[in-house]
Design a protein around this motif. Structure first.
Motif, short mmCIF file in Angstrom:
data_model
loop_
_atom_site.label_atom_id
_atom_site.label_comp_id
_atom_site.label_asym_id
_atom_site.label_seq_id
_atom_site.Cartn_x
_atom_site.Cartn_y
_atom_site.Cartn_z
N ILE A 124 10.70 7.45 -10.12
CA ILE A 124 10.17 7.05 -8.80
C ILE A 124 8.93 6.17 -8.97
CG2 ILE A 124 9.04 7.92 -6.73
CD1 ILE A 124 10.92 10.36 -6.91
N SER A 125 8.05 6.56 -9.88
CA SER A 125 6.84 5.78 -10.14
C SER A 125 7.19 4.37 -10.61
CB SER A 125 5.97 6.48 -11.19
OG SER A 125 4.87 5.67 -11.54
N PHE A 126 8.16 4.27 -11.52
CA PHE A 126 8.60 2.97 -12.03
C PHE A 126 9.17 2.11 -10.90
CE2 PHE A 126 12.14 0.31 -13.43
CZ PHE A 126 11.51 -0.52 -14.34
N ALA A 127 10.03 2.70 -10.09
CA ALA A 127 10.71 1.94 -9.03
C ALA A 127 9.71 1.40 -8.01
CB ALA A 127 11.74 2.83 -8.34
N PHE A 128 8.81 2.27 -7.54
CA PHE A 128 7.86 1.82 -6.53
C PHE A 128 6.83 0.84 -7.11
CE2 PHE A 128 9.29 5.59 -4.08
CZ PHE A 128 9.58 4.92 -2.90
N THR A 129 6.46 1.01 -8.36
CA THR A 129 5.54 0.07 -9.00
C THR A 129 6.20 -1.29 -9.14
OG1 THR A 129 4.47 1.85 -10.24
CG2 THR A 129 4.15 -0.38 -11.06
N TYR A 130 7.48 -1.32 -9.49
CA TYR A 130 8.23 -2.57 -9.60
C TYR A 130 8.28 -3.31 -8.26
CZ TYR A 130 12.18 -5.74 -10.29
OH TYR A 130 12.98 -6.86 -10.34
N VAL A 131 8.64 -2.57 -7.21
CA VAL A 131 8.70 -3.18 -5.87
C VAL A 131 7.33 -3.67 -5.43
CG1 VAL A 131 9.19 -2.74 -3.43
CG2 VAL A 131 10.72 -1.83 -5.19
N GLN A 132 6.31 -2.83 -5.69
CA GLN A 132 4.95 -3.18 -5.29
C GLN A 132 4.50 -4.48 -5.96
OE1 GLN A 132 1.59 -0.47 -6.66
NE2 GLN A 132 1.58 -2.25 -8.00
N ASN A 133 4.73 -4.61 -7.28
CA ASN A 133 4.30 -5.81 -8.00
C ASN A 133 5.02 -7.06 -7.51
OD1 ASN A 133 2.38 -4.58 -9.63
ND2 ASN A 133 3.86 -4.01 -11.19
N ASN A 134 6.31 -6.93 -7.22
CA ASN A 134 7.06 -8.09 -6.72
C ASN A 134 6.59 -8.52 -5.34
OD1 ASN A 134 9.61 -9.08 -8.40
ND2 ASN A 134 9.34 -6.90 -8.80
N ALA A 178 0.84 -1.21 0.00
CA ALA A 178 0.00 0.00 0.00
C ALA A 178 0.87 1.26 0.00
CB ALA A 178 -0.91 -0.02 1.22
N LEU A 179 1.95 1.23 0.78
CA LEU A 179 2.85 2.39 0.83
C LEU A 179 3.52 2.63 -0.53
CD1 LEU A 179 4.17 4.63 2.48
CD2 LEU A 179 5.93 2.97 3.17
N CYS A 180 4.01 1.55 -1.15
CA CYS A 180 4.63 1.67 -2.48
C CYS A 180 3.62 2.20 -3.50
CB CYS A 180 5.18 0.32 -2.93
SG CYS A 180 6.66 -0.21 -2.06
N SER A 181 2.39 1.72 -3.39
CA SER A 181 1.35 2.19 -4.31
C SER A 181 1.10 3.68 -4.14
CB SER A 181 0.04 1.41 -4.08
OG SER A 181 0.19 0.05 -4.38
N LEU A 182 1.03 4.13 -2.89
CA LEU A 182 0.78 5.55 -2.60
C LEU A 182 1.89 6.43 -3.18
CD1 LEU A 182 -0.89 7.74 -1.20
CD2 LEU A 182 0.43 7.27 0.89
N LEU A 183 3.14 6.02 -2.96
CA LEU A 183 4.26 6.82 -3.45
C LEU A 183 4.33 6.80 -4.97
CD1 LEU A 183 6.96 5.74 -0.82
CD2 LEU A 183 5.70 7.91 -0.94
N GLY A 184 4.11 5.62 -5.58
CA GLY A 184 4.15 5.52 -7.03
C GLY A 184 3.04 6.33 -7.69
N ILE A 185 1.83 6.26 -7.13
CA ILE A 185 0.69 7.00 -7.68
C ILE A 185 0.91 8.50 -7.53
CG2 ILE A 185 -1.78 7.47 -7.37
CD1 ILE A 185 -1.99 4.49 -6.45
N SER A 186 1.40 8.90 -6.36
CA SER A 186 1.64 10.34 -6.13
C SER A 186 2.63 10.89 -7.16
CB SER A 186 2.17 10.56 -4.72
OG SER A 186 1.24 10.13 -3.75
N ALA A 187 3.68 10.10 -7.45
CA ALA A 187 4.66 10.52 -8.46
C ALA A 187 4.01 10.64 -9.83
CB ALA A 187 5.82 9.54 -8.50
N ASP A 188 3.11 9.71 -10.14
CA ASP A 188 2.39 9.75 -11.43
C ASP A 188 1.52 10.98 -11.54
OD1 ASP A 188 3.16 7.74 -13.09
OD2 ASP A 188 1.80 6.25 -12.24
N LEU A 189 0.75 11.26 -10.50
CA LEU A 189 -0.26 12.32 -10.56
C LEU A 189 0.33 13.73 -10.44
CD1 LEU A 189 -3.17 10.70 -8.51
CD2 LEU A 189 -2.82 10.74 -10.98
N LEU A 190 1.56 13.85 -9.98
CA LEU A 190 2.19 15.16 -9.93
C LEU A 190 2.65 15.64 -11.32
CD1 LEU A 190 4.28 14.95 -6.64
CD2 LEU A 190 2.42 16.56 -7.12
#
Length: 603
Positions: free
Chosen positions: A90-100, A42-54
């Motif tokens: 940042i979005s790529f990195a957190f999305t990668y970690v989140q999916n794994n 959930a934390l990785c998703s929040l950070l990745g999404i925030s990076a996307d939406l900015l």
């Protein structure tokens, strides 16, 4: 006989089943050991999404604060570009970690469910398997658990990631322009109405498809097991016709399910495009009227496109959620089924050691019926001394096999008691009981694997030398020595490639290896030729020495030398004694013997 409705899944206390909600909660409870992993997801998703939406907001700043007013600040634009690139990274990195993390947690949960399900099925009573088809259980272990895997790796990700994205998009839209944001949010009730309208229909179509798939698998498994009979009676065309009929029913159900899913998803596509067109029209008018800046409209259009993306993702997972709910119910129906035959409580457990068992057996006033209204055995009394050999004869349906099923506690008697060395078998743990009582059936079951593993049933604590000695003891060693790889010869399913007598000798070797004090042979020589029967009879004599032995015989010659023979009819013992005594009575046993002799002469 009905199963009760409580269960321990091995990781939580027993509890009653109350319906769909209980099934869903019970399956989700498997995720508790991974709570911190899901928190990290959930934390990785929040950070990745925030990076996307900015990112659209940065473009809005560039347009309105620089380009629209003619400011020529190259350094600022380079800085914004670098920030934009950093946000993408940042979005790529957190999305990668989140999916794994999600794949690890989801697959671990499903592996635990699959393990518990198979383990629970293996502990259920025989009455359960009387009611459930093998094909249906295979579907539970394979297909249903795979559907639950999709829930944890797809649906859960959508609920976490897309749910957060939707909330953050709404926040950014209200920050840009509250009026346009309200127009966008007004679409949510329409989404809810459509989802509720489709819900029951989608569920019905999925349930129908799963039910027909289960029947198709059961039909296929049954036909593969009976292929010899099908080909012997030239029934291939008829079975192909029946398979085609069931296959077409499954195809029709699948097409209906796909059609409903497509209609459901395309409805949201149309809704999203209509909402986008409305926002472009309203926002364009506002820009022309000078109410908002062009950069705001650009960012808002970017957000409105993204606004419908999580909605579409969540709604597109609706059918997977429906299928997951059905699969959870099916699996929980199995897990919540408690065996009819249960181990005694610690305070009720008999203090009995396998090496101390003498082998005395007492049936006292035993009655039993697979259906309570149709008794198979009625008020049966039988007393067997330690080391005695008992022959059990009777016509088909007399209750012979039921007798040994009760002694093995595959079923529990309705009335009376069954005792071993004075201990009621209900006070003996099943693991201990099955170590004390060895069973050789008419059709011995062999697993895919080597001969040595089939003798010791894959137990590594039983040495190779013990297996070889057991095979020598029962006379199977010469036969095994003629095989290409000897004891390491790999057998296919059910031991095809070995004769019935060779398979039976391997089952006798099992008895020697596991050393039960009580031996039961259920029609063990019924399908053997006279030469093979002689070999098996020698093995029988070898393994029965020093053991209490019960022989259910189709060929009466098998039990002629037994210490005592009981003749059963309609679930009762009508005669008992030695062969000579019973022949002198000239009653039911004598009739069976004469019929068997006439049939043998005719053959």
């Amino acid at each position: 006989m009905q199963q009760t409705s409580t269960v321990s899944t091995g990781h939580e206390p027993e509890r009653p089943v109350k319906g769909k909600a209980s099934a869903f909660r019970a399956i989700l409870s498997y995720a508790r050991p991974h709570a911190w992993t899901f928190t990290a997801i959930a934390l990785c998703s929040l950070l990745g999404i925030s990076a996307d939406l900015l990112q659209p907001y940065l473009v809005k700043i560039v347009i309105d604060d620089h380009l629209a007013i003619g400011r020529n600040d190259t350094g600022f634009l380079v800085g914004i570009s670098l920030v934009y690139f950093a946000l993408a990274a940042i979005s790529f990195a957190f999305t990668y970690v989140q999916n794994n993390l999600l794949q690890y947690a989801g697959q671990s949960v499903v592996a635990r469910i699959r393990k518990d399900l198979f383990g629970h099925i293996s502990r259920l009573s025989m009455s359960f398997f009387d009611r459930f088809h093998t094909g249906s259980l295979v579907t539970n272990v394979s297909s249903d658990t795979e559907t639950i895997s999709q829930f944890f790796t797809q649906v859960l990700l959508s609920l976490i990631r897309d749910g957060m994205m939707l909330v953050l998009i709404i926040y950014f839209m209200f920050k840009l322009d509250p009026l346009l944001a309200w127009y966008a949010v007004l679409i949510l009730p329409v989404v809810a109405i459509i989802a509720v309208s489709f819900r029951s229909y989608l569920r019905r179509t999925y349930q129908q498809a799963r039910s027909r798939l289960s029947r198709l698998i059961a039909f296929t498994a049954e036909n593969l097991a009976g292929m010899f009979l099908i080909q012997s009676f030239r029934q291939e065309k008829e079975q192909i016709r029946r398979f085609d009929e069931q296959n077409r029913d499954y195809l029709a159900a699948n097409i209906r399910q796909v059609r409903s899913n497509v209609l459901f998803n395309r409805t949201f596509d149309i809704l999203g495009n209509a909402a986008l067109a409305l926002i472009v029209w309203l926002g364009g008018k506002a820009v022309l009227d000078g109410a908002i800046q062009f950069g705001v409209l650009y960012a808002f259009i970017s957000y409105i496109r993204q606004f419908f993306q999580p909605i579409n993702q969540i709604t597109s997972q609706w059918n997977t959620l429906q299928s997951t709910t059905v699969s959870m119910e099916r699996i929980w129906r199995i897990l919540s089924t408690e065996p009819d035959v249960r181990d005694p409580r610690p305070e009720q457990t008999a203090s009995l050691q396998p090496e101390d068992v003498k082998g005395r057996i007492d049936f006292e006033n035993v009655s039993f019926g697979y259906n309570p209204d149709m008794p198979v055995i009625t008020n049966l009394n039988l007393h067997i001394a330690p080391g005695q050999m008992i022959g059990v004869v009777g016509a088909t349906g007399a209750g012979k096999s039921t007798l040994i099923s009760l002694l093995n506690r595959f079923y529990d008697r309705s009335e009376g008691s069954i005792r071993i060395d004075g201990n009621d078998i209900r006070s003996i743990p099943q693991e201990l009981l099955h170590r004390m009582v060895g069973l050789i059936q008419q059709e011995p079951f062999l697993f895919s694997g080597s001969i040595i593993d089939n003798v010791r049933l894959f137990r590594q604590d039983i040495s190779r030398e013990q297996v070889i000695e057991a095979c020598r003891f029962v006379g199977a060693h010469p036969m095994i020595g003629r095989l290409p790889a000897g004891y390491d010869t790999l057998l296919s399913e059910r031991g095809s490639g070995l004769s019935a007598g060779e398979r039976q000798l391997i089952s006798f070797a099992r008895i020697v290896v596991f050393e039960p004090k009580i031996l039961i042979l259920d029609e063990a020589t019924a399908n053997l030729d006279s030469h093979t029967e002689q070999l098996v009879q020698q093995a029988l004599h070898t393994v029965s020495t020093g053991r209490t032995t019960i022989v259910i015989a189709h060929r009466l010659s098998t039990v002629m030398h037994a210490d005592n023979i009981i003749a059963m009819k309609d679930g009762q013992i009508v005669e008992q004694g030695t062969h000579g005594t019973l022949m002198a009575l000239d009653g039911y046993y004598a009739d069976l013997y004469r019929h068997a002799k006439e049939a043998g002469s005719a053959g």
